[in-house]
Scaffold this motif. Structure first.
Motif, mmCIF file in Angstrom:
data_model
loop_
_atom_site.group_PDB
_atom_site.id
_atom_site.type_symbol
_atom_site.label_atom_id
_atom_site.label_comp_id
_atom_site.label_asym_id
_atom_site.label_seq_id
_atom_site.Cartn_x
_atom_site.Cartn_y
_atom_site.Cartn_z
ATOM 1 N N GLN A 25 2.136 -0.209 -3.267
ATOM 2 C CA GLN A 25 3.570 -0.047 -3.089
ATOM 3 C C GLN A 25 4.343 -0.769 -4.195
ATOM 4 O O GLN A 25 4.132 -1.947 -4.450
ATOM 5 C CB GLN A 25 3.974 -0.613 -1.729
ATOM 6 C CG GLN A 25 5.449 -0.556 -1.493
ATOM 7 C CD GLN A 25 5.764 -0.231 -0.044
ATOM 8 O OE1 GLN A 25 4.954 0.316 0.676
ATOM 9 N NE2 GLN A 25 6.939 -0.592 0.393
ATOM 10 N N ASN A 26 5.238 -0.032 -4.833
ATOM 11 C CA ASN A 26 6.068 -0.572 -5.925
ATOM 12 C C ASN A 26 5.261 -1.032 -7.135
ATOM 13 O O ASN A 26 5.810 -1.634 -8.045
ATOM 14 C CB ASN A 26 6.938 -1.730 -5.454
ATOM 15 C CG ASN A 26 8.110 -1.233 -4.634
ATOM 16 O OD1 ASN A 26 8.488 -0.076 -4.741
ATOM 17 N ND2 ASN A 26 8.664 -2.095 -3.815
ATOM 18 N N ASN A 33 5.033 10.879 -8.399
ATOM 19 C CA ASN A 33 5.847 11.064 -7.192
ATOM 20 C C ASN A 33 4.959 11.557 -6.058
ATOM 21 O O ASN A 33 4.298 12.576 -6.181
ATOM 22 C CB ASN A 33 6.954 12.092 -7.441
ATOM 23 C CG ASN A 33 7.937 11.623 -8.481
ATOM 24 O OD1 ASN A 33 8.216 10.431 -8.599
ATOM 25 N ND2 ASN A 33 8.449 12.552 -9.265
ATOM 26 N N TYR A 89 4.059 12.725 -2.054
ATOM 27 C CA TYR A 89 4.581 13.420 -0.877
ATOM 28 C C TYR A 89 3.485 13.431 0.179
ATOM 29 O O TYR A 89 2.353 13.786 -0.121
ATOM 30 C CB TYR A 89 4.950 14.859 -1.228
ATOM 31 C CG TYR A 89 5.996 14.969 -2.306
ATOM 32 C CD1 TYR A 89 7.341 15.133 -1.982
ATOM 33 C CD2 TYR A 89 5.649 14.883 -3.651
ATOM 34 C CE1 TYR A 89 8.306 15.219 -2.957
ATOM 35 C CE2 TYR A 89 6.617 14.969 -4.641
ATOM 36 C CZ TYR A 89 7.946 15.139 -4.294
ATOM 37 O OH TYR A 89 8.894 15.226 -5.262
ATOM 38 N N THR A 133 4.893 9.291 9.535
ATOM 39 C CA THR A 133 4.076 8.301 10.234
ATOM 40 C C THR A 133 3.696 8.682 11.658
ATOM 41 O O THR A 133 2.798 8.089 12.224
ATOM 42 C CB THR A 133 4.810 6.963 10.304
ATOM 43 O OG1 THR A 133 6.121 7.221 10.794
ATOM 44 C CG2 THR A 133 4.878 6.315 8.960
ATOM 45 N N SER A 134 4.378 9.651 12.266
ATOM 46 C CA SER A 134 4.012 9.940 13.652
ATOM 47 C C SER A 134 3.051 11.120 13.761
ATOM 48 O O SER A 134 2.755 11.564 14.856
ATOM 49 C CB SER A 134 5.257 10.164 14.498
ATOM 50 O OG SER A 134 6.130 11.034 13.853
ATOM 51 N N TYR A 148 -1.293 11.930 9.242
ATOM 52 C CA TYR A 148 -1.073 10.617 8.619
ATOM 53 C C TYR A 148 -2.164 9.640 9.053
ATOM 54 O O TYR A 148 -2.767 8.950 8.243
ATOM 55 C CB TYR A 148 0.313 10.108 9.023
ATOM 56 C CG TYR A 148 0.629 8.695 8.596
ATOM 57 C CD1 TYR A 148 0.984 8.417 7.287
ATOM 58 C CD2 TYR A 148 0.589 7.654 9.507
ATOM 59 C CE1 TYR A 148 1.288 7.133 6.894
ATOM 60 C CE2 TYR A 148 0.890 6.352 9.128
ATOM 61 C CZ TYR A 148 1.238 6.103 7.817
ATOM 62 O OH TYR A 148 1.533 4.821 7.439
ATOM 63 N N LYS A 201 -3.101 4.294 9.662
ATOM 64 C CA LYS A 201 -1.701 3.878 9.512
ATOM 65 C C LYS A 201 -1.459 2.910 8.358
ATOM 66 O O LYS A 201 -0.354 2.411 8.196
ATOM 67 C CB LYS A 201 -1.145 3.273 10.802
ATOM 68 C CG LYS A 201 -0.984 4.294 11.911
ATOM 69 C CD LYS A 201 -0.059 3.799 12.989
ATOM 70 C CE LYS A 201 0.043 4.776 14.130
ATOM 71 N NZ LYS A 201 0.677 6.059 13.753
ATOM 72 N N ARG A 203 1.051 3.047 1.703
ATOM 73 C CA ARG A 203 2.274 2.611 1.058
ATOM 74 C C ARG A 203 3.433 3.348 1.702
ATOM 75 O O ARG A 203 3.246 4.399 2.322
ATOM 76 C CB ARG A 203 2.202 2.872 -0.446
ATOM 77 C CG ARG A 203 2.304 4.336 -0.817
ATOM 78 C CD ARG A 203 1.947 4.604 -2.253
ATOM 79 N NE ARG A 203 2.885 3.969 -3.170
ATOM 80 C CZ ARG A 203 2.718 3.953 -4.495
ATOM 81 N NH1 ARG A 203 1.661 4.520 -5.031
ATOM 82 N NH2 ARG A 203 3.596 3.372 -5.272
ATOM 83 N N GLY A 204 4.613 2.787 1.579
ATOM 84 C CA GLY A 204 5.744 3.421 2.249
ATOM 85 C C GLY A 204 6.717 4.073 1.287
ATOM 86 O O GLY A 204 7.646 4.747 1.701
ATOM 87 N N ASP A 205 6.486 3.887 -0.023
ATOM 88 C CA ASP A 205 7.471 4.421 -0.967
ATOM 89 C C ASP A 205 7.066 5.799 -1.459
ATOM 90 O O ASP A 205 6.803 6.019 -2.629
ATOM 91 C CB ASP A 205 7.681 3.462 -2.143
ATOM 92 C CG ASP A 205 6.371 3.056 -2.806
ATOM 93 O OD1 ASP A 205 5.316 3.257 -2.180
ATOM 94 O OD2 ASP A 205 6.405 2.564 -3.941
ATOM 95 N N TYR A 206 6.999 6.735 -0.519
ATOM 96 C CA TYR A 206 6.757 8.135 -0.888
ATOM 97 C C TYR A 206 7.619 9.011 0.014
ATOM 98 O O TYR A 206 8.200 8.514 0.980
ATOM 99 C CB TYR A 206 5.277 8.474 -0.745
ATOM 100 C CG TYR A 206 4.748 8.524 0.672
ATOM 101 C CD1 TYR A 206 4.721 9.727 1.362
ATOM 102 C CD2 TYR A 206 4.284 7.382 1.310
ATOM 103 C CE1 TYR A 206 4.239 9.778 2.659
ATOM 104 C CE2 TYR A 206 3.799 7.432 2.594
ATOM 105 C CZ TYR A 206 3.785 8.635 3.273
ATOM 106 O OH TYR A 206 3.328 8.691 4.563
ATOM 107 N N THR A 207 7.708 10.281 -0.319
ATOM 108 C CA THR A 207 8.484 11.182 0.513
ATOM 109 C C THR A 207 7.658 11.534 1.743
ATOM 110 O O THR A 207 6.684 12.262 1.645
ATOM 111 C CB THR A 207 8.852 12.459 -0.259
ATOM 112 O OG1 THR A 207 9.576 12.074 -1.420
ATOM 113 C CG2 THR A 207 9.681 13.390 0.585
ATOM 114 N N ALA A 208 8.044 10.976 2.879
ATOM 115 C CA ALA A 208 7.268 11.173 4.102
ATOM 116 C C ALA A 208 8.004 12.134 5.004
ATOM 117 O O ALA A 208 9.173 11.930 5.293
ATOM 118 C CB ALA A 208 7.069 9.842 4.805
ATOM 119 N N SER A 209 7.333 13.196 5.444
ATOM 120 C CA SER A 209 7.997 14.095 6.376
ATOM 121 C C SER A 209 7.004 14.684 7.362
ATOM 122 O O SER A 209 5.871 14.979 7.017
ATOM 123 C CB SER A 209 8.699 15.217 5.621
ATOM 124 O OG SER A 209 9.284 16.098 6.544
#
Lengths: 330, 295
Positions: A137-138, A156, A158, A162-163, A167, A179, A182-188
């Motif tokens: 992350q970062n 970049n 994608y 998380t739910s 994932y 679980k 990293r959290g800095d991505y486009t999560a959908s």
């Protein structure tokens, strides 16, 4: 005039209400994973056509949420995109809930880039981990940081929200712990958002269920995955997923049947129907069917009432269903 | 007879009071709902962390609750929108008021109002499917989701807000000023931008502030076209996540209610609310204090 209106309303209501309280011969409550939902719903739909007197409801509260209800005895069948966890197994013993575990299909995860990306020829699991692990992350922000021969362009990412079960599975398979990501991505949770993102981003990379790749073949490029540096690069397709060659990114999906519910004749009928149709319907909803023998073994398992999970103390990542089931059924 | 009339009047009055109460009560209700969950949220997450942490990952295993990346995304798209809308909006307003003939105004004004009537979801898809690909041919490094394209489109969306309010302000400038300017030998351009626009300043500023708060709260355009990645950046070419997008994302996913993750949307929501509330009050204050200066 008014009286007439009132009368019709009352009559209409009676008709409507009575149809709501229609007597069913039996009810099957199903809940759980959103990724098994399309398959179970497709099976239930076909089943309802022939058995309109059986009421089947299929809910979507995620694999974990589904198990919670299942282990309180509120549902008859639980959809799961991962095997029951150790913690959930303990709970089932404590609550005295016995269950039969039935794998129903495979889902492969696709690693994709934009067709405009020309430099990614394959990717190793270690490289995927470098991209996705929480420590990155970062820090890991450029393709070059992942493999030195790749250009120094922005990376970049994608991926699944998380739910989703996708994932959970991806993070376990790649980062070693469910679980952990990293959290800095486009999560959908909406895979179409991810398809749109990756397809329009020359320096993007994403992962999601194979079904969504198949639907958007012309907009994306599939990246072969190498288990390690020396292994062969594998493209996910029917045969590589079914034979456990596309590792570690293919996963089986399950239904769990409450053992008490399994005594009811209409549940037995439903499971029989499910396993007969699962092969054909998996393909229709975009998954990959299990080998025919696995469906047979699963049905045998159900008729013999073999309870418990074959995955107790085993990871589902890299497992061979055929082997596991044939040993356990004996 | 006068008695029934009196009673009728009273009934009408009460109906009116009730109607206005609905909006007041809704506002109070919204503030209450937001604050209850926000207070809960800040019991678990210290306020200092909320405003200083530079990462926002409440849904992940390693949780960070820094609102800055979301705020940054919101401010970035809003800045882009405003820098498009303000010059365009004011220019159009000046043109309509000072230059255009009545016939031209009769055509352009309704067309502008149509812009305000387009559903924002359509603007969003327009940004994603048309503006972004076009921009990508000009700027090769542009990501598929980026702040630039929804920012530009949002700018177009808020032009009517600025134009119609600014036009009212321009029209309110007394004709004597215009005549005096012409009398001193100024041409049309000088009159418009050196005399009339400064005279209508307060009204124009109010229109801009209202447009800003409209852009801050805009949801669909950015949710569709700006991406969903909270990032502390002022680079318009990258994908960002705005506060509104985050709220949409959490409310649509299956985040369990009554959990810390769920409460983050209230904390984020109240941050947005504070911003728009302040802006609306500033515009109210400006209107009150400066509006009559030139009359």
């Amino acid at each position: 005039m008014n009286k007439f209106l009132l009368l019709t309303t009352v009559m209409l209501n009676t008709v409507l209400l009575s149809s709501c309280f229609k007597e069913y011969k039996g009810r099957i409550n199903i809940d759980g994973s959103s990724s098994v939902y399309p398959l179970t719903e497709a099976v239930a739909e076909d089943f309802r056509k022939e058995n309109s007197d059986i009421r089947i409801t299929v809910g979507v509260s995620g694999t974990g949420g589904g198990f919670k209800k299942f282990l309180r005895g509120e549902t008859d069948i639980s959809n799961a995109s991962r095997p029951i966890s150790t913690h959930e197994l303990e709970l089932s013993r404590k609550n005295g809930i016995e269950f039969i575990e039935i794998p129903v299909s495979y889902d492969g995860m696709a690693i994709v880039v934009s067709p405009k990306n020309s430099f990614v020829d394959y990717i190793t699991v270690a490289e995927l981990k470098k991209m996705w692990s929480p420590e990155s992350q970062n820090k890991v922000k450029f393709w070059k940081q992942v493999r030195s021969s790749w250009p120094n362009t922005k990376l970049n990412l994608y991926g699944a929200g998380t739910s989703s079960g996708t994932y959970d599975y991806f993070t376990e398979a790649i980062n070693g712990k469910p679980k952990a990501s990293r959290g800095d991505y486009t999560a959908s949770e909406d895979d179409n958002v991810l398809v749109q993102g990756v397809s329009s981003d020359a320096s993007g990379l994403g992962y999601f269920g194979l079904a969504y790749f198949t639907e958007n073949k012309d907009k994306l490029r599939l990246v072969p995955v190498k288990y390690n540096e020396h292994a062969e690069a594998v493209i996910p397709n029917d045969s590589t997923v079914q034979h456990g060659i596309y590792q570690p990114l293919s996963r089986p999906e399950f239904i769990y049947v409450n053992a008490k519910a399994a005594d009811k004749p209409y549940v037995q009928e439903f499971i029989k129907f499910y396993l007969e149709q699962a092969g054909k319907l998996s393909r229709e909803v975009g998954y990959i069917p299990l080998p025919e023998e696995v469906y047979k073994l699963s049905y045998e398992r159900f008729t013999k009432r073999i309870t418990g999970s074959v995955f107790e103390n085993k990871s589902v990542v890299g497992s061979n269903l055929l082997q596991l089931l044939s040993i356990d059924n004996k | 007879m006068p008695k029934t009339r009196y009673r009728k009047e009273k009934i009408i009055e009460w109906v009116m009071i009730l109607c206005s109460m609905v909006s007041v009560l809704t506002t109070i209700g919204i503030i209450l709902v937001l604050s209850v969950d926000t207070v809960q949220f800040f019991k678990e997450v210290p306020f200092a962390r909320f405003i200083t942490d530079n990462q926002w990952t409440p849904l992940f295993e390693e949780k960070h609750f820094g609102i800055l990346p979301l705020l940054c995304g919101t401010l970035l798209t809003t800045t882009i929108a405003v820098s498009v809308a303000v010059p365009m909006g004011i220019t159009i307003a000046v043109y309509l008021n000072e230059y255009a003939s009545k016939n031209v105004t009769a055509i352009i004004k309704p067309l502008l109002e149509v812009l305000a009537g387009i559903p924002t979801v359509i603007y969003g898809f327009f940004a994603l499917q048309i503006v972004t690909p076009v921009l990508q041919t000009i700027i090769p490094g542009l990501a598929g989701f980026n702040a630039l394209s929804p920012g530009l489109i949002m700018g177009v969306m808020i032009i009517p807000y600025i134009t119609s309010l600014s036009e009212d302000a321009l029209r309110a400038v007394p004709n004597s000023l215009r005549e005096a300017s012409y009398g001193l030998g100024a041409n049309r351009f000088q009159t418009a931008f050196r005399v009339i626009v400064p005279a209508a300043n307060s009204g124009i500023v109010v229109s801009v502030i209202l447009a800003i708060s409209r852009a801050l709260g805009e949801t669909m355009i950015v949710a569709i076209a700006a991406g969903q990645q909270p990032r502390l950046t002022f680079n318009p070419l990258e994908s960002v996540e705005t506060i509104t997008t985050y709220i949409v994302q959490v409310s649509m996913g299956d985040v369990p209610q009554d959990s810390l993750e769920y409460r983050t949307i209230f904390a984020a929501g109240i941050t947005l609310f504070v911003f728009t509330f302040l802006l609306n009050n500033i515009s109210f204050w400006i209107r009150k204090h400066y509006l009559q200066r030139y009359e």
